[in-house]
Design a protein around this motif. Structure first.
Motif, PDB file in Angstrom:
ATOM      1  N   MET A   1       0.854  -1.201   0.000  1.00 53.86           N
ATOM      2  CA  MET A   1       0.000   0.000   0.000  1.00 53.86           C
ATOM      3  C   MET A   1       0.883   1.241   0.000  1.00 53.86           C
ATOM      4  O   MET A   1       1.857   1.327   0.742  1.00 53.86           O
ATOM      5  CB  MET A   1      -0.886  -0.099   1.250  1.00 53.86           C
ATOM      6  N   VAL A   3       1.870   4.704   0.892  1.00 47.25           N
ATOM      7  CA  VAL A   3       1.563   5.729   1.883  1.00 47.25           C
ATOM      8  C   VAL A   3       2.701   6.738   1.930  1.00 47.25           C
ATOM      9  O   VAL A   3       3.773   6.453   2.463  1.00 47.25           O
ATOM     10  CB  VAL A   3       1.359   5.103   3.282  1.00 47.25           C
ATOM     11  N   PHE A  20      -2.559  12.825   7.647  1.00 50.33           N
ATOM     12  CA  PHE A  20      -3.222  11.735   8.379  1.00 50.33           C
ATOM     13  C   PHE A  20      -2.363  11.395   9.597  1.00 50.33           C
ATOM     14  O   PHE A  20      -1.277  10.863   9.469  1.00 50.33           O
ATOM     15  CB  PHE A  20      -3.394  10.522   7.448  1.00 50.33           C
ATOM     16  N   VAL A  22      -1.764   9.049  12.291  1.00 43.68           N
ATOM     17  CA  VAL A  22      -2.156   7.639  12.430  1.00 43.68           C
ATOM     18  C   VAL A  22      -2.386   7.253  13.890  1.00 43.68           C
ATOM     19  O   VAL A  22      -3.311   6.507  14.204  1.00 43.68           O
ATOM     20  CB  VAL A  22      -1.087   6.720  11.787  1.00 43.68           C
ATOM     21  N   SER A  27      -0.813   2.611  14.429  1.00 45.93           N
ATOM     22  CA  SER A  27       0.491   2.252  13.874  1.00 45.93           C
ATOM     23  C   SER A  27       0.966   0.878  14.340  1.00 45.93           C
ATOM     24  O   SER A  27       1.619   0.161  13.589  1.00 45.93           O
ATOM     25  CB  SER A  27       1.550   3.275  14.296  1.00 45.93           C
ATOM     26  N   LYS A  33      -4.460  -1.483  13.202  1.00 43.46           N
ATOM     27  CA  LYS A  33      -3.799  -1.288  11.909  1.00 43.46           C
ATOM     28  C   LYS A  33      -4.775  -1.560  10.761  1.00 43.46           C
ATOM     29  O   LYS A  33      -4.685  -0.949   9.699  1.00 43.46           O
ATOM     30  CB  LYS A  33      -2.573  -2.213  11.798  1.00 43.46           C
ATOM     31  N   THR A  36      -6.612   1.563  10.159  1.00 42.52           N
ATOM     32  CA  THR A  36      -5.733   2.495   9.453  1.00 42.52           C
ATOM     33  C   THR A  36      -5.737   2.200   7.957  1.00 42.52           C
ATOM     34  O   THR A  36      -5.903   3.097   7.127  1.00 42.52           O
ATOM     35  CB  THR A  36      -4.294   2.357   9.995  1.00 42.52           C
ATOM     36  N   LYS A  37      -5.578   0.920   7.650  1.00 44.37           N
ATOM     37  CA  LYS A  37      -5.491   0.536   6.235  1.00 44.37           C
ATOM     38  C   LYS A  37      -6.821   0.771   5.520  1.00 44.37           C
ATOM     39  O   LYS A  37      -6.841   1.236   4.377  1.00 44.37           O
ATOM     40  CB  LYS A  37      -5.051  -0.918   6.118  1.00 44.37           C
ATOM     41  N   VAL A  40      -7.041   4.420   4.770  1.00 45.48           N
ATOM     42  CA  VAL A  40      -6.151   4.814   3.670  1.00 45.48           C
ATOM     43  C   VAL A  40      -6.774   4.430   2.324  1.00 45.48           C
ATOM     44  O   VAL A  40      -6.748   5.206   1.361  1.00 45.48           O
ATOM     45  CB  VAL A  40      -4.754   4.179   3.845  1.00 45.48           C
TER      46      VAL A  40
END
Lengths: 259, 444
Positions: A1, A3, A20, A22, A27, A33, A36-37, A40
């Motif tokens: 991914m 980023v 962003f 996180v 993190s 996580k 988070t993904k 994104v």
């Protein structure tokens, strides 16, 4: 991914639309996580130009401050503010209501003033601006109950953004008996996440999970990585983990969009 | 001489009531001034609006409709019936009887009639309040901190109100009988829609006995009010006055914005800026006592927090919504406020006896009143501050006391010490390497 970090973008002479933030849970925590993904993926889908701080990010200091260590909090805050101001950051989005609250409300007094959004607020705006479309898809008609994070709800008065997003999923929003300004804490705030609870008759997350079970939801929606952990543990305690997932709003939308 | 004796007596009672009341107000003000300074004078327009909405308008009170509406009745009754009090005091001082009647005409009847209906509604509300405390036994009135004096205090206030309303209506009932019988100086005045039903109780009495009864009710009623006014100081009932300044000076920032500790900011900036002159603030260490970090005693708290403590009427809405309390932990936000007030009263008495010489009595708010176990049970969720009908902030006291425990005593629970050393060493509350912060982007 893919980023991008703010350092990389700045080196290329680019400036992202938004930073962003996180957060530590997002993190490092395996469950967080995933949130988070998912977020994104949504940012990419909506073609939002964003960056993260990566290794330049550090704990906002929220748990230190709430635990009473104002010293450590202010050291953290001043360090972060130096980084943020160094990059001339103006807009920040975060998936953690604790980071959101601290940067938005407590950094200004220490010299860090930014426009801070919780990810549910940004997602709602992206939907309104038609940069992001949400199809109900797999969630059509599902009973979803939303657990208000204290630091998003009571602390900052954000009650509607997450609910608007749930309604976009064509799901049935079912409210627990304690919701919005009367929402019951998951038990993690005020640095409780990092310690054993005091002696009592029940753990707070169990009490909250029982309230959720009362409305027989198909999904418990959360908007905070810590609430997510607490509610997931509560559901496991009730041996319902196979039938009752606990998901962040960002995950629900990403899933609906099959991202 | 005999004719003015009642007036002189009244004047004496009146002045005594005022004298003690002023003394009590001064004591409270002096105690509140023991708190640390904090500026809550900005945004005055917003502050007036908040006071109008929350205290005058009872907006948070009615969020629980049963208790809320009953409270509004007692509140309106209290405020409006006090208009009648002006007449009673003027009558008492001048030796007149219903002095406003000739001037107000029809309006007088409307007023006396309304007061009677309000008095009946207040009686009804107060009886329901008593039942909620003593028969239905609503849970929040039966918590550990409500044993003993606080329970007595609450009931006593209700008995007081029942007595005052009863005397008020009995006074009117006998008065109207005297008016009907054409007794001297009892002119035809007032409308008595409620007390007319009490007149059969008194109708068999002779005219002189009726006069004695009417006078007794009148005197007992006004002296009762004087006593009640001065009982406030010793009771939880001060909210009827302090709710107004307390909501005016309330925290208007988002609830999540916890106060910035300025003392710490100065220290941290000195540490982080090597060019700062370290001698500037420490030039004369004897000049000023170094500030304590956080709060161990009431004198470490702000004057707002101390005013909060006097304002608390122990309704327990905070405690009933507290997640820690709901799940059986020792923490009760109401107890935090009650302890703060009790300790403040104790410190105030101590300072008086020591003739203002600040010699410690060897006690503190921390440990002698509020235990560490209570402080560490808080999730900082703000349910208590949201629930408080008069904008009291127990959470800020808990946070200040945690600051003392951590920064002055290094007495955090060991789990929290581990969390804090993680933040200090690797910038996260867990033991992860900060260089790994972006690893998630490479995972699937």
């Amino acid at each position: 991914m893919k980023v991008p970090t703010l350092a990389e973008m700045t080196a290329r002479g680019e400036k992202p639309e938004i930073l962003f933030w996180v957060g530590c849970a997002g993190s490092f925590d395996d469950r967080a996580k995933k949130i988070t993904k998912a977020f994104v993926k949504l940012l990419n889908k909506a073609k939002v130009s964003f960056a993260v701080l990566g290794t330049e990010e550090s704990c906002t200091g929220d748990p230190a401050k709430r635990a009473g260590n104002e010293f450590l909090y202010q050291m953290q805050a001043l360090g972060n503010i130096e980084v943020l101001n160094g990059y001339e950051v103006t807009k920040i989005v975060t998936t953690c209501p604790h980071c959101f609250n601290t940067i938005k409300n407590e950094y200004p007094e220490l010299g860090g003033s930014y426009q801070v959004m919780h990810h549910t607020q940004l997602l709602k705006r992206l939907v309104e601006e038609e940069r992001l479309q949400i199809e109900g898809g797999s969630f059509r008609g599902k009973r979803i109950t939303f657990h208000d994070p204290c630091y998003l709800g009571r602390a900052n008065g954000v009650y509607e953004a997450p609910r608007t997003l749930i309604s976009k999923l064509d799901a049935e929003l079912v409210e627990m008996r304690n919701c919005k300004s009367k929402g019951l804490c998951c038990g993690a705030g005020g640095a409780q996440m990092f310690k054993e609870p005091e002696q009592g008759i029940k753990d707070i997350n169990i009490e909250r999970t029982e309230q959720a079970l009362e409305v027989t939801p198909d999904i418990i929606a959360a908007a905070c990585p810590f609430c997510n952990t607490m509610m997931t543990d509560g559901v496991k305690n009730k041996e319902k983990e196979a039938v009752l997932p606990v998901k962040d709003i960002a995950e629900l939308i990403a899933e609906a969009e099959e991202l | 001489m005999m004719k003015v004796l009642p007036n002189i007596l009244f004047l004496i009672f009146f002045l005594l009531a005022i004298r003690f009341f002023v003394r009590n107000v001064r004591k409270i003000a002096a105690n509140i001034h023991l708190g640390r300074p904090v500026n809550r004078f900005e945004n005055t327009n917003k502050r007036w609006a908040n006071m109008a909405r929350v205290a005058l308008g009872q907006s948070k009170m009615v969020k629980r409709p049963i208790a809320g509406i009953l409270h509004v009745i007692v509140y309106i009754g209290f405020v409006l019936i006090n208009i009648e009090l002006i007449e009673i005091i003027v009558d008492g001082l001048l030796g007149t009887h219903r002095i406003f009647a000739p001037y107000l005409g029809g309006l007088y009847n409307l007023l006396t009639g309304s007061f009677e209906i309000l008095a009946l509604l207040v009686l009804f509300a107060v009886v329901v309040f008593w039942l909620r405390r003593n028969a239905i036994r609503v849970d929040r009135f039966r918590k550990a901190e409500m044993k003993g004096w606080p329970k007595w205090d609450a009931d006593l206030i209700l008995y007081f109100e029942i007595l005052l309303m009863g005397l008020f209506l009995s006074m009117n009932a006998t008065d109207s009988l005297l008016q009907q019988q054409g007794a001297e100086s009892y002119m035809q005045a007032g409308y008595f829609p409620v007390s007319q039903y009490l007149t059969p109780l008194f109708s068999d009495f002779s005219l002189p006995t009726l006069i004695v009864l009417e006078r007794s009710f009148w005197w007992a009623h006004i002296i009762g009010i004087f006593i009640f006014l001065n009982y406030l100081y010793y009771s939880k009932h001060l909210h009827i006055l302090l709710a107004f300044p307390n909501t005016f000076f309330a925290n208007l920032r988002p609830k999540g914005a916890f106060a910035n500790n300025v003392t710490v900011t100065q220290e941290v900036q000195m540490m982080m800026n090597p060019e700062a002159d370290p001698n500037v603030s420490t030039s004369d260490p004897t000049e000023e006592e170094p500030d304590t970090f956080g709060a161990a005693d009431v004198t470490d708290l702000s004057w707002i927090q101390l005013m909060n403590a006097y304002t608390c009427t122990e309704c327990g809405r905070c405690t009933s919504v507290c997640p820690a309390n709901q799940t059986g932990k020792k923490l009760s936000p109401r107890k935090i406020m009650m302890d703060t007030r009790d300790r403040l009263t104790e410190v105030g008495i101590h300072l008086e006896n020591k003739e203002k010489k600040e010699v410690s009595d060897g006690k503190k708010l921390l440990d002698n009143y509020i235990t560490r176990e209570e402080l560490w049970a808080c999730t900082s969720c703000n349910a208590c501050t949201e629930a408080c009908p008069v904008d009291i902030d127990p959470l800020s006291i808990i946070m200040d006391m945690r600051q003392y425990l951590v920064m002055e005593e290094s007495a955090a629970p060991s789990d929290l010490n581990a969390m804090m050393s993680n933040i200090e060493n690797n910038g996260a509350p867990w033991p992860f390497n900060n260089q790994d912060r972006l690893l998630w982007a490479q995972e699937n």
